[in-house]
Write a protein that holds these residues in place. Structure first.
Motif, PDB file in Angstrom:
ATOM      1  N   ASP A 210      10.602 -18.990  19.886  1.00 31.88           N
ATOM      2  CA  ASP A 210       9.362 -18.365  20.333  1.00 31.88           C
ATOM      3  C   ASP A 210       8.128 -19.100  19.802  1.00 31.88           C
ATOM      4  OD1 ASP A 210       8.250 -16.126  21.787  1.00 31.88           O
ATOM      5  OD2 ASP A 210       7.559 -15.366  19.866  1.00 31.88           O
TER       6      ASP A 210
ATOM      7  N   VAL B  75       7.087 -21.454  24.785  1.00 29.64           N
ATOM      8  CA  VAL B  75       8.443 -20.909  24.798  1.00 29.64           C
ATOM      9  C   VAL B  75       8.403 -19.405  24.558  1.00 29.64           C
ATOM     10  CG1 VAL B  75      10.704 -20.970  23.650  1.00 29.64           C
ATOM     11  CG2 VAL B  75       9.424 -23.094  24.053  1.00 29.64           C
TER      12      VAL B  75
ATOM     13  N   TYR C 213      16.495 -16.798  23.113  1.00 29.82           N
ATOM     14  CA  TYR C 213      17.728 -16.967  23.869  1.00 29.82           C
ATOM     15  C   TYR C 213      17.442 -17.797  25.121  1.00 29.82           C
ATOM     16  CZ  TYR C 213      20.982 -15.623  27.583  1.00 29.82           C
ATOM     17  OH  TYR C 213      21.840 -15.646  28.657  1.00 29.82           O
ATOM     18  N   HIS C 214      18.187 -18.912  25.313  1.00 25.29           N
ATOM     19  CA  HIS C 214      17.986 -19.787  26.456  1.00 25.29           C
ATOM     20  C   HIS C 214      19.342 -20.244  26.997  1.00 25.29           C
ATOM     21  CE1 HIS C 214      13.823 -19.947  25.086  1.00 25.29           C
ATOM     22  NE2 HIS C 214      14.289 -20.271  23.892  1.00 25.29           N
TER      23      HIS C 214
ATOM     24  N   ILE D 225      14.961 -23.658  29.570  1.00 20.70           N
ATOM     25  CA  ILE D 225      14.264 -23.014  28.452  1.00 20.70           C
ATOM     26  C   ILE D 225      13.306 -21.989  29.050  1.00 20.70           C
ATOM     27  CG2 ILE D 225      12.748 -23.333  26.459  1.00 20.70           C
ATOM     28  CD1 ILE D 225      15.465 -24.702  26.164  1.00 20.70           C
ATOM     29  N   TYR D 226      13.400 -20.749  28.596  1.00 20.74           N
ATOM     30  CA  TYR D 226      12.470 -19.726  29.058  1.00 20.74           C
ATOM     31  C   TYR D 226      11.089 -20.005  28.460  1.00 20.74           C
ATOM     32  CZ  TYR D 226      16.429 -17.041  30.813  1.00 20.74           C
ATOM     33  OH  TYR D 226      17.537 -16.628  31.504  1.00 20.74           O
TER      34      TYR D 226
ATOM     35  N   ASP E 192      18.077 -13.372  34.722  1.00 21.66           N
ATOM     36  CA  ASP E 192      18.991 -13.459  33.587  1.00 21.66           C
ATOM     37  C   ASP E 192      19.859 -12.208  33.548  1.00 21.66           C
ATOM     38  OD1 ASP E 192      19.880 -12.946  30.703  1.00 21.66           O
ATOM     39  OD2 ASP E 192      19.141 -14.999  30.592  1.00 21.66           O
TER      40      ASP E 192
ATOM     41  N   TYR F 198      10.725 -20.379  33.611  1.00 27.34           N
ATOM     42  CA  TYR F 198      11.507 -21.349  32.841  1.00 27.34           C
ATOM     43  C   TYR F 198      11.061 -22.770  33.156  1.00 27.34           C
ATOM     44  CZ  TYR F 198      14.021 -22.441  37.158  1.00 27.34           C
ATOM     45  OH  TYR F 198      14.341 -22.839  38.427  1.00 27.34           O
TER      46      TYR F 198
END
Length: 321
Positions: A4, A18, A22-23, A28-29, A71, A80
């Motif tokens: 984050d 970011v 969790y990705h 990458i979110y 997701d 993303y």
């Protein structure tokens, strides 16, 4: 590892921030913050000027015009960037190293002074970072603020007790209320309850935010179980705030006292609440009884997960007591 508030620059020059920890493999979110400008602007310098994609960010706005993907674990669509498109990864934890070598303007000098002040108060430099436009080197001393990333919950508590950050006052505070009321589409009177003076304020005339980020977030904490049941309105109490709750997105346990809109079967039961808007989390920390509108899921075992601060629906948390 991407966590984050890390920053990404893709091969097209677009800058992303970011989201979370969790990705999935290959993506990458992250949401877009800046893009290259064909003309001189207040962000960046020759030859690379940037423009902000949105003036203010909200759960709804941060997805507009972005590529999103569903997701299945989080049960939501998230913006993303493809991993193969990433050119640079900027870690805010390493940005202090550059400031220690050289400061180029008044904002960088003030940011470094603040960091050294925190070190004097017992904060280790490896537990903090500088994020945002300063980390990117595209800031403007006239409009940019200082984002202090806190990687250690103990350091966060020490900083909050130090009174180094000055709370907003008078017009500055009122402007902050109005801006966030508009951003989140909630009445100003509810924004009053969300202001956290130890996290957002001023230092030597510059706006400062303290942002907790966990370098070792446990896997699975944000997983949403069950089937979608609808947008529920309910009254809840007894928010159980853990150490992990302070990190984004915020996860707390609640007891549902009364359902206003939705299935009455969940009354009196515990609920996992996932909050994607930190101002709403501030309300959970301060009060004991809440009115909540949330995207709600119920599992076969009758486990309840409610989500607030998302783009798919207007959700909120108001304090009752």
């Amino acid at each position: 590892m991407f966590i984050d508030h890390d920053l990404i620059i893709d091969k097209y020059g677009t800058i992303y921030q970011v989201m979370g920890y969790y990705h999935p493999i290959g993506i990458i979110y992250a949401f877009k913050k800046y893009k290259l400008s064909a003309f001189p602007s207040i962000w960046g310098s020759e030859p690379n000027f940037y423009m902000r994609i949105f003036r203010e960010y909200s759960p709804e706005i941060a997805h507009k015009g972005f590529k999103t993907i569903y997701d299945p674990n989080l049960k939501t669509f998230l913006p993303y960037v493809n991993f193969i498109d990433i050119k640079f990864h900027i870690d805010p934890g390493k940005s202090i190293e550059r400031l220690l070598r050289k400061t180029r303007d008044s904002l960088e000098k003030t940011a470094l002074e603040l960091i050294l002040k925190l070190e004097e108060n017992g904060i280790k430099l490896d537990s903090i970072g500088i994020g945002g436009s300063i980390a990117l080197g595209i800031h403007n001393p006239n409009v940019s603020d200082i984002d202090v990333i806190i990687y250690d919950s103990k350091s966060l508590k020490v900083i909050e007790q130090s009174n180094i950050i000055e709370p907003y006052k008078n017009n500055e505070l009122e402007n902050w209320f109005i801006k966030n009321s508009v951003r989140l589409s909630v009445p100003v009177k509810y924004i009053y309850d969300s202001y956290e003076p130890k996290r957002r304020g001023k230092y030597k005339g510059y706006d400062v935010s303290l942002i907790p980020v966990n370098r070792n977030m446990p896997e699975g904490i944000f997983k949403v179980d069950g089937k979608y049941a609808g947008i529920f309105d309910f009254i809840a109490e007894s928010a159980k705030i853990s150490e992990l709750s302070y990190f984004y997105p915020h996860v707390v346990d609640l007891t549902i006292k009364k359902v206003i809109k939705g299935s009455k079967s969940i009354e009196g039961k515990n609920c996992k609440l996932i909050v994607y808007e930190s101002l709403f989390f501030n309300i959970l920390k301060k009060f004991n009884l809440f009115k909540i509108r949330a995207k709600t899921y119920i599992s076969k075992k009758e486990n309840i997960t409610a989500i607030v601060g998302i783009r798919e629906a207007h959700t909120y948390i108001y304090k009752l007591k």
